[in-house]
Write a protein that holds these residues in place. Structure first.
Motif, PDB file in Angstrom:
ATOM      1  N   PRO A  76     -19.468  96.534  82.895  1.00 25.68           N
ATOM      2  CA  PRO A  76     -19.066  96.436  84.303  1.00 25.68           C
ATOM      3  C   PRO A  76     -17.807  95.584  84.511  1.00 25.68           C
ATOM      4  O   PRO A  76     -16.961  95.924  85.349  1.00 25.68           O
ATOM      5  CB  PRO A  76     -20.282  95.790  84.985  1.00 25.68           C
ATOM      6  N   THR A  77     -17.664  94.522  83.735  1.00 24.13           N
ATOM      7  CA  THR A  77     -16.460  93.691  83.833  1.00 24.13           C
ATOM      8  C   THR A  77     -15.235  94.498  83.433  1.00 24.13           C
ATOM      9  O   THR A  77     -14.215  94.508  84.135  1.00 24.13           O
ATOM     10  CB  THR A  77     -16.585  92.438  82.939  1.00 24.13           C
ATOM     11  N   PHE A  78     -15.332  95.184  82.316  1.00 19.95           N
ATOM     12  CA  PHE A  78     -14.231  96.028  81.835  1.00 19.95           C
ATOM     13  C   PHE A  78     -13.897  97.118  82.845  1.00 19.95           C
ATOM     14  O   PHE A  78     -12.730  97.363  83.160  1.00 19.95           O
ATOM     15  CB  PHE A  78     -14.588  96.641  80.477  1.00 19.95           C
ATOM     16  N   GLU A  79     -14.925  97.788  83.370  1.00 25.36           N
ATOM     17  CA  GLU A  79     -14.714  98.886  84.312  1.00 25.36           C
ATOM     18  C   GLU A  79     -14.061  98.403  85.602  1.00 25.36           C
ATOM     19  O   GLU A  79     -13.190  99.076  86.153  1.00 25.36           O
ATOM     20  CB  GLU A  79     -16.045  99.566  84.612  1.00 25.36           C
ATOM     21  N   GLU A  80     -14.455  97.232  86.064  1.00 20.61           N
ATOM     22  CA  GLU A  80     -13.855  96.694  87.283  1.00 20.61           C
ATOM     23  C   GLU A  80     -12.365  96.415  87.076  1.00 20.61           C
ATOM     24  O   GLU A  80     -11.542  96.759  87.919  1.00 20.61           O
ATOM     25  CB  GLU A  80     -14.577  95.418  87.715  1.00 20.61           C
ATOM     26  N   LEU A  81     -12.037  95.813  85.949  1.00 21.74           N
ATOM     27  CA  LEU A  81     -10.632  95.491  85.687  1.00 21.74           C
ATOM     28  C   LEU A  81      -9.790  96.722  85.363  1.00 21.74           C
ATOM     29  O   LEU A  81      -8.613  96.784  85.712  1.00 21.74           O
ATOM     30  CB  LEU A  81     -10.521  94.469  84.551  1.00 21.74           C
ATOM     31  N   SER A  82     -10.383  97.688  84.690  1.00 19.24           N
ATOM     32  CA  SER A  82      -9.634  98.896  84.325  1.00 19.24           C
ATOM     33  C   SER A  82      -9.602  99.907  85.471  1.00 19.24           C
ATOM     34  O   SER A  82      -8.764 100.803  85.481  1.00 19.24           O
ATOM     35  CB  SER A  82     -10.239  99.558  83.079  1.00 19.24           C
ATOM     36  N   GLY A  83     -10.528  99.754  86.417  1.00 17.59           N
ATOM     37  CA  GLY A  83     -10.583 100.668  87.552  1.00 17.59           C
ATOM     38  C   GLY A  83     -11.249 101.996  87.229  1.00 17.59           C
ATOM     39  O   GLY A  83     -11.115 102.948  87.991  1.00 17.59           O
ATOM     40  N   SER A  84     -11.961 102.057  86.109  1.00 16.72           N
ATOM     41  CA  SER A  84     -12.580 103.324  85.720  1.00 16.72           C
ATOM     42  C   SER A  84     -13.867 103.112  84.939  1.00 16.72           C
ATOM     43  O   SER A  84     -13.929 102.272  84.052  1.00 16.72           O
ATOM     44  CB  SER A  84     -11.614 104.141  84.861  1.00 16.72           C
ATOM     45  N   ALA A  85     -14.853 103.931  85.287  1.00 16.25           N
ATOM     46  CA  ALA A  85     -16.098 103.967  84.520  1.00 16.25           C
ATOM     47  C   ALA A  85     -16.167 105.263  83.720  1.00 16.25           C
ATOM     48  O   ALA A  85     -17.201 105.608  83.175  1.00 16.25           O
ATOM     49  CB  ALA A  85     -17.292 103.855  85.467  1.00 16.25           C
ATOM     50  N   GLU A  86     -15.077 105.973  83.652  1.00 19.31           N
ATOM     51  CA  GLU A  86     -15.028 107.276  82.984  1.00 19.31           C
ATOM     52  C   GLU A  86     -14.416 107.213  81.591  1.00 19.31           C
ATOM     53  O   GLU A  86     -14.329 108.220  80.914  1.00 19.31           O
ATOM     54  CB  GLU A  86     -14.233 108.278  83.838  1.00 19.31           C
ATOM     55  N   GLY A  87     -13.994 106.062  81.166  1.00 22.39           N
ATOM     56  CA  GLY A  87     -13.323 105.940  79.876  1.00 22.39           C
ATOM     57  C   GLY A  87     -14.272 105.623  78.745  1.00 22.39           C
ATOM     58  O   GLY A  87     -15.351 106.219  78.619  1.00 22.39           O
ATOM     59  N   PRO A  88     -13.890 104.654  77.914  1.00 19.92           N
ATOM     60  CA  PRO A  88     -14.673 104.358  76.708  1.00 19.92           C
ATOM     61  C   PRO A  88     -16.096 103.885  77.000  1.00 19.92           C
ATOM     62  O   PRO A  88     -17.004 104.179  76.213  1.00 19.92           O
ATOM     63  CB  PRO A  88     -13.869 103.266  76.004  1.00 19.92           C
ATOM     64  N   THR A  89     -16.314 103.223  78.113  1.00 19.64           N
ATOM     65  CA  THR A  89     -17.665 102.724  78.397  1.00 19.64           C
ATOM     66  C   THR A  89     -18.636 103.873  78.677  1.00 19.64           C
ATOM     67  O   THR A  89     -19.820 103.777  78.343  1.00 19.64           O
ATOM     68  CB  THR A  89     -17.677 101.727  79.567  1.00 19.64           C
ATOM     69  N   LYS A  90     -18.154 104.961  79.241  1.00 18.64           N
ATOM     70  CA  LYS A  90     -19.011 106.127  79.482  1.00 18.64           C
ATOM     71  C   LYS A  90     -19.478 106.707  78.142  1.00 18.64           C
ATOM     72  O   LYS A  90     -20.652 107.042  77.984  1.00 18.64           O
ATOM     73  CB  LYS A  90     -18.273 107.187  80.291  1.00 18.64           C
ATOM     74  N   VAL A  91     -18.564 106.799  77.187  1.00 20.71           N
ATOM     75  CA  VAL A  91     -18.896 107.301  75.856  1.00 20.71           C
ATOM     76  C   VAL A  91     -19.886 106.359  75.173  1.00 20.71           C
ATOM     77  O   VAL A  91     -20.868 106.799  74.560  1.00 20.71           O
ATOM     78  CB  VAL A  91     -17.623 107.475  75.002  1.00 20.71           C
ATOM     79  N   MET A  92     -19.663 105.054  75.287  1.00 28.38           N
ATOM     80  CA  MET A  92     -20.551 104.077  74.641  1.00 28.38           C
ATOM     81  C   MET A  92     -21.955 104.155  75.233  1.00 28.38           C
ATOM     82  O   MET A  92     -22.941 104.090  74.490  1.00 28.38           O
ATOM     83  CB  MET A  92     -19.992 102.653  74.782  1.00 28.38           C
ATOM     84  N   ARG A  93     -22.057 104.305  76.554  1.00 28.25           N
ATOM     85  CA  ARG A  93     -23.375 104.427  77.180  1.00 28.25           C
ATOM     86  C   ARG A  93     -24.111 105.675  76.676  1.00 28.25           C
ATOM     87  O   ARG A  93     -25.317 105.640  76.426  1.00 28.25           O
ATOM     88  CB  ARG A  93     -23.246 104.481  78.704  1.00 28.25           C
ATOM     89  N   TYR A  94     -23.387 106.765  76.549  1.00 27.00           N
ATOM     90  CA  TYR A  94     -23.980 108.005  76.041  1.00 27.00           C
ATOM     91  C   TYR A  94     -24.499 107.793  74.622  1.00 27.00           C
ATOM     92  O   TYR A  94     -25.610 108.212  74.290  1.00 27.00           O
ATOM     93  CB  TYR A  94     -22.953 109.139  76.093  1.00 27.00           C
ATOM     94  N   GLU A  95     -23.716 107.144  73.789  1.00 26.48           N
ATOM     95  CA  GLU A  95     -24.139 106.888  72.414  1.00 26.48           C
ATOM     96  C   GLU A  95     -25.313 105.919  72.363  1.00 26.48           C
ATOM     97  O   GLU A  95     -26.205 106.062  71.527  1.00 26.48           O
ATOM     98  CB  GLU A  95     -22.959 106.381  71.583  1.00 26.48           C
ATOM     99  N   HIS A  96     -25.341 104.945  73.271  1.00 28.96           N
ATOM    100  CA  HIS A  96     -26.490 104.043  73.345  1.00 28.96           C
ATOM    101  C   HIS A  96     -27.763 104.852  73.603  1.00 28.96           C
ATOM    102  O   HIS A  96     -28.810 104.589  72.997  1.00 28.96           O
ATOM    103  CB  HIS A  96     -26.316 103.009  74.464  1.00 28.96           C
ATOM    104  N   GLU A  97     -27.672 105.819  74.510  1.00 25.17           N
ATOM    105  CA  GLU A  97     -28.841 106.631  74.831  1.00 25.17           C
ATOM    106  C   GLU A  97     -29.292 107.442  73.617  1.00 25.17           C
ATOM    107  O   GLU A  97     -30.492 107.547  73.344  1.00 25.17           O
ATOM    108  CB  GLU A  97     -28.536 107.552  76.017  1.00 25.17           C
TER     109      GLU A  97
END
Length: 165
Positions: A76-97
């Motif tokens: 969430p910190t990264f997404e807030e600063l980058s302005g996007s939740a569609e980048g690398p964090t989306k991929v990481m969440r998918y892989e976590h699942e």
């Protein structure tokens, strides 16, 4: 000694190197999870199912806590600063699942003392873990260390350390 002085002069006067506290901390957690995973697999191979269960539980708790720290604090910190939740964090969440699902399957194999099933699933888990960790360590954590201001990095890290599974 001279090298340290030179580094200090360069850092103060010419460049501002990012503090690598996110990368260092998170890489360390990856290593701990890897060691627990390896130890659990070794115990399964040796047929020491009681030890395998204990070590697998440790691996699961460490890994799920690591995911939770990323998903509830770092991402969430990264997404807030980058302005996007569609980048690398989306991929990481998918892989976590995907890895959570494999952890569930591994737990079943440990419970049923099925070494062959465990090793088959563990192979998939290891490949996914290695690829996932490499992406985080070489890209995401480095981006976090560059993008997140030092004070916010320290606060984010403090918050992450308080999170447990």
């Amino acid at each position: 000694m001279l090298l340290n002085k030179l580094y200090s002069i360069i850092q103060k006067n010419y460049i501002r190197l990012p503090t690598m506290i996110i990368s260092s901390y998170m890489k360390s957690e990856h290593r701990e999870c890897d060691e627990s995973f390896s130890a659990a697999e070794k115990a399964m191979i040796e047929g020491d199912f009681e030890k395998a269960e204990e070590l697998f539980i440790r691996f699961s708790n460490e890994t799920l806590t690591h995911f939770k720290r990323e998903e509830e604090s770092l991402f969430p910190t990264f997404e807030e600063l980058s302005g996007s939740a569609e980048g690398p964090t989306k991929v990481m969440r998918y892989e976590h699942e995907q890895m959570r699902n494999l952890i569930g399957k591994l737990a079943g194999a440990v419970e049923s003392k099925d070494t062959d099933e465990y090793l088959s699933i563990a192979e998939s888990m290891m490949i996914l873990l290695q690829q996932h960790n490499m992406k985080e360590e070489q890209m995401l954590y480095a981006m976090c260390d560059r993008m997140i201001p030092t004070e916010l990095k320290e606060a984010t890290l403090a918050t992450m350390k308080e999170i447990s599974f």
